[in-house]
Design an enzyme around this catalytic site. Structure first.
Site, PDB file in Angstrom:
ATOM      1  N   THR A  40      13.413  60.337  93.559  1.00 29.26           N
ATOM      2  CA  THR A  40      13.036  59.273  94.487  1.00 29.26           C
ATOM      3  C   THR A  40      13.881  59.299  95.748  1.00 29.26           C
ATOM      4  OG1 THR A  40      12.337  57.879  92.634  1.00 29.26           O
ATOM      5  CG2 THR A  40      12.766  56.766  94.717  1.00 29.26           C
ATOM      6  N   TYR A  53       4.622  56.532  96.049  1.00 33.21           N
ATOM      7  CA  TYR A  53       5.289  57.598  96.797  1.00 33.21           C
ATOM      8  C   TYR A  53       5.244  58.881  95.976  1.00 33.21           C
ATOM      9  CZ  TYR A  53       9.243  57.040  93.623  1.00 33.21           C
ATOM     10  OH  TYR A  53      10.026  56.975  92.510  1.00 33.21           O
ATOM     11  N   THR A 119      15.971  59.089  89.090  1.00 37.44           N
ATOM     12  CA  THR A 119      16.651  58.157  88.194  1.00 37.44           C
ATOM     13  C   THR A 119      16.132  58.176  86.760  1.00 37.44           C
ATOM     14  OG1 THR A 119      15.154  56.365  88.866  1.00 37.44           O
ATOM     15  CG2 THR A 119      17.242  56.591  90.077  1.00 37.44           C
ATOM     16  N   ASP A 120      14.903  58.654  86.535  1.00 39.19           N
ATOM     17  CA  ASP A 120      14.316  58.565  85.188  1.00 39.19           C
ATOM     18  C   ASP A 120      15.165  59.277  84.139  1.00 39.19           C
ATOM     19  OD1 ASP A 120      12.274  57.117  86.242  1.00 39.19           O
ATOM     20  OD2 ASP A 120      10.713  58.630  85.955  1.00 39.19           O
ATOM     21  N   LYS A 192      19.702  54.110  82.484  1.00 38.13           N
ATOM     22  CA  LYS A 192      18.783  53.321  83.301  1.00 38.13           C
ATOM     23  C   LYS A 192      18.223  52.194  82.440  1.00 38.13           C
ATOM     24  CE  LYS A 192      14.748  53.808  86.335  1.00 38.13           C
ATOM     25  NZ  LYS A 192      13.768  54.747  86.944  1.00 38.13           N
ATOM     26  N   GLU A 312      24.801  51.562  55.729  1.00 40.04           N
ATOM     27  CA  GLU A 312      23.552  51.126  55.099  1.00 40.04           C
ATOM     28  C   GLU A 312      22.725  52.307  54.597  1.00 40.04           C
ATOM     29  OE1 GLU A 312      21.481  47.829  57.222  1.00 40.04           O
ATOM     30  OE2 GLU A 312      23.030  48.153  58.750  1.00 40.04           O
TER      31      GLU A 312
END
Length: 355
Positions: A40, A53, A119-120, A192, A312
Site C-alpha cells: 500500500t 487502489y 501491511t497484510d 496487524k 490441557e
C-alpha cells in the site's frame, strides 16, 4: 580598513568551518539502502478520497522523491526487490530479501536496511528476516495503511520515521524491527490488528519497544528473544511445506485430515480455541496426521497469550509441539525454518521456547 578585513576573515573562516563540518557530517552519515517490495505504501488509486487502489504501482525512486527530508538522516539509495501487494508475498521473495540483506551487510554496502512492505503480511516477513538475517545492523520494515494518492496518506511519514529509526545508533542489535504509526515494534511480537485503521500494528502481549516523535527515537525495552544463532538460508531455494488450520466449535475433522493429502506436507499449525484446544474428533485427526510424520504445532486463534505445554493436552504422547506466544502465522514461519534443520520434535519445541 583593518576592521573590515577582520570581519571578512572571520566570515571566511566561519564559512570554511561550516563547510568542513557539513562535509564531515556527510562523510559520517549512515548509509541506508531501502529495499522496496510494493504494498500500500507504493499503492496508487484513482481518487484521493476513495478506498480502492492498486498496491505496488509506485516505484522506489518516486517514493524517495516524495520525501526529500529523508536525505537529512543518511546517504539513501533504493532497490526494487518486488512490486506486489503483500497478500501475494511468498517464500521466494522472503528468501530473496534475506539473501540480499545478508549480502549487503557482509560486503559492507550499508549501515542499515529499510524494507517497504504491504501491511497484510508485514509481521510474517519481519519475523522471517529476524530469524535469517545474521547482523547486528538495523533492519526496519515499514508500510502504510493508505495509498500514496490518498488525501491523508500515511506512507511518507512512516517512511521518514523508518529511516530515522534505521539511522539511530540505538537501533543496533535489536533484531529486525517494524516502524509504523510513530511506534517501533519487535518483529517477533508485532501483528496487524485492524483491517483499515491507521493504528493497526500492535504487540498485543508486550506493546511497542519504542516511540518516534518530533524527529527523535526513544527506546524503552528490548525483547530477550533475539538468539545469536540464525537460520542459514544462503543455499535454501524453498522451505518445507507447512499449512495452518483454524479451530472452531463443532469443527469437522475433515478440515484436518484433508490436509494430509497435500503433496510434501511437513508441518501443520493448528490455530486452536483457548489454550490451543480442540474437540475430540479434531484431536484424533491431528494425532493421526502426526503419526504420518507431519509435525503438528498447537497455537491459538486468540489475539494474545501463550500456549502451555503438557497442560490441557498430552503433547508428548500425541507428538505435538506448542507455539508458546507466537500467533499461527508466525508459528508457521518458525516451523518451516526449523524443519530445514531437523525433524526432531524435542529440538523444534526448544526452538519455540528460544526464538
Amino acid at each position: 580598513m583593518r576592521k573590515i578585513l577582520s570581519i571578512v576573515y572571520v566570515t571566511i573562516l566561519t564559512f570554511s568551518m561550516t563547510a568542513k563540518a557539513q562535509k564531515n557530517t556527510e562523510k559520517n552519515a549512515p548509509r541506508i539502502i531501502i529495499l522496496a517490495t510494493g504494498g500500500t505504501i507504493a499503492g496508487s488509486g484513482e481518487s484521493a478520497t476513495k478506498a480502492a487502489y492498486t498496491a505496488g504501482k509506485v516505484p522506489i525512486d518516486d517514493l524517495l522523491n516524495a520525501v526529500p527530508d529523508i536525505h537529512k538522516y543518511g546517504k539513501i539509495s533504493g532497490e526494487q526487490i518486488a512490486q506486489i501487494g503483500s497478500q501475494d508475498m511468498n517464500v521466494a521473495t522472503w528468501l530473496k530479501l534475506s539473501k540480499r540483506i545478508n549480502q549487503i551487510f557482509k560486503e559492507n554496502l550499508a549501515d542499515a536496511v529499510v524494507v517497504t512492505h504491504g501491511t497484510d503480511t508485514q509481521g510474517e516477513t519481519a519475523y522471517f528476516l529476524d530469524l535469517t538475517v545474521n547482523s547486528e545492523k538495523p533492519v526496519v520494515l515499514v508500510g502504510a495503511m493508505r495509498p500514496s494518492t490518498a488525501m491523508s496518506q500515511d506512507g511518507n511519514r512512516n517512511l521518514l520515521d523508518a529511516v530515522m529509526v534505521a539511522a539511530n545508533p540505538k537501533s543496533q542489535g535489536k533484531g529486525v524491527i517494524v516502524a509504523m504509526d510513530e511506534k517501533v515494534f519487535d518483529a517477533r511480537d508485532v501483528t496487524k490488528t485492524s483491517t483499515t485503521n491507521l493504528e493497526t500494528f500492535k504487540s498485543t502481549n508486550f506493546g511497542p519497544i519504542g516511540l518516534i516523535y518530533d524527529g527523535k527515537v526513544s527506546y524503552y525495552y528490548q525483547s530477550l528473544r533475539n538468539p545469536s544463532k540464525k537460520f542459514d538460508v544462503s543455499k535454501v531455494n524453498e522451505l518445507p511445506k507447512v499449512e495452518i488450520v483454524y479451530g472452531y466449535a463443532d469443527a469437522s475433522p475433515e478440515t484436518v485430515s484433508n490436509l494430509a493429502t497435500i503433496p510434501g506436507l511437513k508441518g501443520l499449525v493448528y490455530a486452536g480455541m483457548g489454550n490451543g484446544n480442540f474437540g475430540e474428533p479434531v484431536g484424533k485427526a491431528l494425532s493421526d496426521i502426526a503419526k504420518k510424520g507431519v509435525l503438528v504445532c498447537r497455537s491459538a486463534r486468540a489475539n494474545s497469550g501463550r500456549i502451555t505445554l503438557e497442560n490441557e493436552v498430552n503433547d508428548a504422547e500425541l507428538g505435538f509441539v506448542v507455539a508458546d506466544d507466537l500467533n499461527p502465522q508466525k508459528a508457521r514461519v518458525l516451523l518451516m525454518l526449523s524443519l530445514t534443520e531437523t525433524a526432531d520434535r524435542a529440538k523444534i519445541q526448544q526452538n519455540f521456547f528460544e526464538y
